[in-house]
Motif scaffolding. Structure first.
Motif: not given
Length: 220
Positions: A55-75, A204-211
């Protein structure tokens, strides 16, 4: 933060969702690619890894690829990490996007409103207050220093929930955390088409904000 028990909010589906996303400078395929990348890499996690790693990999790689997608459109998109809160944001549009695991109401028009799968913490609470109060948020005493660019944006949540070999997803703007700290009220929900995936599909398992993060300093 206290809000009325009932609040009208907008739900965008189908063509309406596509139009709303276009107004934000994003497209359905950006989120599709991010989810598929996260699923592909999380599927490679083996049984010898810790149970939560997939789940941690699912979260981290989804974040990374979304960033890659949006950075690539250069807007004007950029990487946000203030307070270790991982987003992709666009200061010109005033939009930040965070990836969060959602519950079974996520990604479709259901009887109940969607919530996060896990309790959210103080940074999410602060971002939601910004969603409600706007720029006047930064007149509060807690802001001794000027806010970072990503903090000045409305924070939208890409909620993901895996069920029936599909990933259900929506991009939504929260206005309350609720008494259980798992989101309460919404201003807008943009429901995206579910994504059919092969193999085991995990939330996705995102980092625990409560700790608070632990920092270990070794002997020099």
């Amino acid at each position: 933060m206290t809000q009325p028990a009932y609040q009208e909010f907008l739900i965008h589906e189908g063509e309406g969702a596509i139009v709303r996303l276009a107004g934000m400078g994003v497209r359905v395929n950006h989120f599709d690619a991010a989810v598929r990348r996260g699923h592909d890499l999380s599927s490679r996690v083996s049984d010898v890894h810790p149970r939560t790693h997939k789940g941690q990999v699912m979260w981290a790689e989804t974040v990374a690829e979304l960033r890659t997608q949006l950075l690539d459109i250069n807007q004007g998109w950029d990487i946000g990490q203030t307070d270790n809160y991982e987003t992709v944001y666009n200061p010109e549009r005033g939009i930040a996007i965070a990836v969060v695991g959602g519950d079974a109401n996520c990604g479709e028009r259901a009887f109940g409103q969607p919530k996060a799968a896990r309790r959210r913490g103080p940074v999410t609470e602060k971002r939601i207050r910004r969603n409600v109060l706007g720029q006047q948020m930064f007149d509060l005493p807690e802001f001794k220093d000027p806010p970072r660019d990503d903090e000045q944006c409305d924070t939208w949540f890409l909620l993901l929930n895996a069920r029936n070999n599909r990933m259900y997803l929506e991009l939504s703007l929260a206005t309350s955390l609720g008494s259980d700290s798992r989101f309460g009220l919404w201003k807008e929900r943009i429901i995206l088409p579910y994504i059919s995936l092969e193999g085991v599909v995990v939330d996705p398992t995102e980092p625990d904000e409560t700790e608070p993060p632990r920092v270990t300093v070794g002997r020099k």
